[in-house]
Design a protein around this motif. Structure first.
Motif, PDB file in Angstrom:
ATOM      1  N   ARG A 120       0.835  -1.212   0.000  1.00 58.54           N
ATOM      2  CA  ARG A 120       0.000   0.000   0.000  1.00 58.54           C
ATOM      3  C   ARG A 120       0.860   1.248   0.000  1.00 58.54           C
ATOM      4  N   ARG A 121       1.859   1.265   0.866  1.00 53.61           N
ATOM      5  CA  ARG A 121       2.774   2.401   0.936  1.00 53.61           C
ATOM      6  C   ARG A 121       3.479   2.617  -0.411  1.00 53.61           C
ATOM      7  N   PHE A 133       0.993   3.967  -3.269  1.00 55.53           N
ATOM      8  CA  PHE A 133       0.661   5.382  -3.146  1.00 55.53           C
ATOM      9  C   PHE A 133       1.875   6.265  -3.441  1.00 55.53           C
ATOM     10  N   GLN A 134       3.048   5.860  -2.983  1.00 56.09           N
ATOM     11  CA  GLN A 134       4.270   6.626  -3.253  1.00 56.09           C
ATOM     12  C   GLN A 134       4.606   6.582  -4.745  1.00 56.09           C
ATOM     13  N   ARG A 145       2.214   8.779  -6.716  1.00 59.83           N
ATOM     14  CA  ARG A 145       2.521  10.191  -6.449  1.00 59.83           C
ATOM     15  C   ARG A 145       3.718  10.633  -7.294  1.00 59.83           C
ATOM     16  N   TRP A 158      -7.919  -0.177  -3.777  1.00 62.41           N
ATOM     17  CA  TRP A 158      -7.140   1.063  -3.654  1.00 62.41           C
ATOM     18  C   TRP A 158      -7.211   1.933  -4.895  1.00 62.41           C
ATOM     19  N   ILE A 187      -8.148   6.461  -5.813  1.00 66.34           N
ATOM     20  CA  ILE A 187      -7.143   7.476  -6.126  1.00 66.34           C
ATOM     21  C   ILE A 187      -7.655   8.302  -7.303  1.00 66.34           C
TER      22      ILE A 187
END
Length: 188
Positions: free
Chosen positions: A102-103, A106-107, A110, A144, A148
Motif C-alpha cells: 500500500r505504501r 501510493f508513493q 505520487r 485502492w 485514487i
C-alpha cells in the motif's frame, strides 16, 4: 431647491429605530440535514482506508482487474486494455506485505504524477503460492486504485506483460501536458 433640502423634505416625519445594531449571536443547532451530511462524511472517510475495511474481495489468480472512470473515451480504454500504450514506469510488489504494498503503490503513483507519466504497470503477482490461492495484493489493489483520483482507468495486463499478475494503470494528464496540447492544437 438643493438636493439637501429635497432629502430633508423626504425624511420629514421619519423616526430613528431604537436599536440599530444587528444581532451577531449565531445559533448552532443540530438540524436533520446536518446529521445526514455528518454521517455521509464519516462513511466516506471510512471508505478511504481499505485496510480498516473487511470488504476487500478475495480475488483468485486468473480474475481480471478492470476499472474505467466516467468520461474516459472507449477507444482510449480499449488501447489500455490491449497494452497498446508505452509503459513509462513499473512497480513490482512481489513478496511484499499488504502494508508495504500500500505504501509503495501510493508513493509510486505520487511520483508518477510528479513526472507526468500517463501509463504505468504494477506487478502484483497471481497469488498461486498462497495456501488458499487468494491473490491478496491483487485484491487490495482492486480497492485502492479506484479511490485514487488521479487514476483514470486500469486493466489486467496482456500475457506478455504479466497477464493477470499485473495491471496497466492510466493516470490523468499533468498541467504541463495539458498546456503542451493546448499550444500544439491552438486551444486555450
Amino acid at each position: 431647491m438643493s438636493e439637501d433640502d429635497l432629502f430633508a423634505g423626504e425624511m420629514e416625519g421619519v423616526k430613528p429605530l431604537r436599536q440599530n445594531r444587528a444581532r451577531l449571536h449565531k445559533v448552532d443547532e443540530d438540524t436533520p440535514g446536518k446529521a445526514v451530511r455528518r454521517a455521509s462524511a464519516v462513511s466516506q472517510k471510512a471508505k478511504l482506508d481499505p485496510l480498516a475495511s473487511d470488504n476487500v474481495p478475495k480475488l483468485k489468480s486468473n480474475d481480471v482487474l478492470e476499472f474505467q472512470r466516467a468520461g474516459l473515451q472507449h477507444g482510449v480504454y480499449k488501447n489500455l486494455r490491449l497494452g497498446r500504450y508505452d509503459i513509462e514506469a513499473r512497480l513490482d510488489l512481489h513478496r511484499m506485505t499488504v502494508d508495504e504494498a500500500r505504501r509503495e503503490v501510493f508513493q509510486f503513483l505520487r511520483q508518477c504524477r510528479e513526472y507526468e507519466l500517463r501509463t504505468v504497470i504494477i506487478l502484483h503477482g497471481k497469488g498461486d503460492r498462497n495456501p488458499d490461492k487468494v491473490a491478496t495484493i491483487k485484491s487490495h489493489l482492486a480497492v485502492w486504485l479506484p479511490q485514487i483520483e488521479e487514476v483514470l482507468a486500469f486493466h489486467s495486463a496482456q500475457k506478455q506483460h504479466g497477464g493477470t499478475g499485473a495491471v496497466y494503470v492510466m493516470l490523468k494528464k499533468g498541467e504541463r501536458s495539458k498546456q503542451t496540447n493546448r499550444e500544439r492544437f491552438g486551444l486555450r
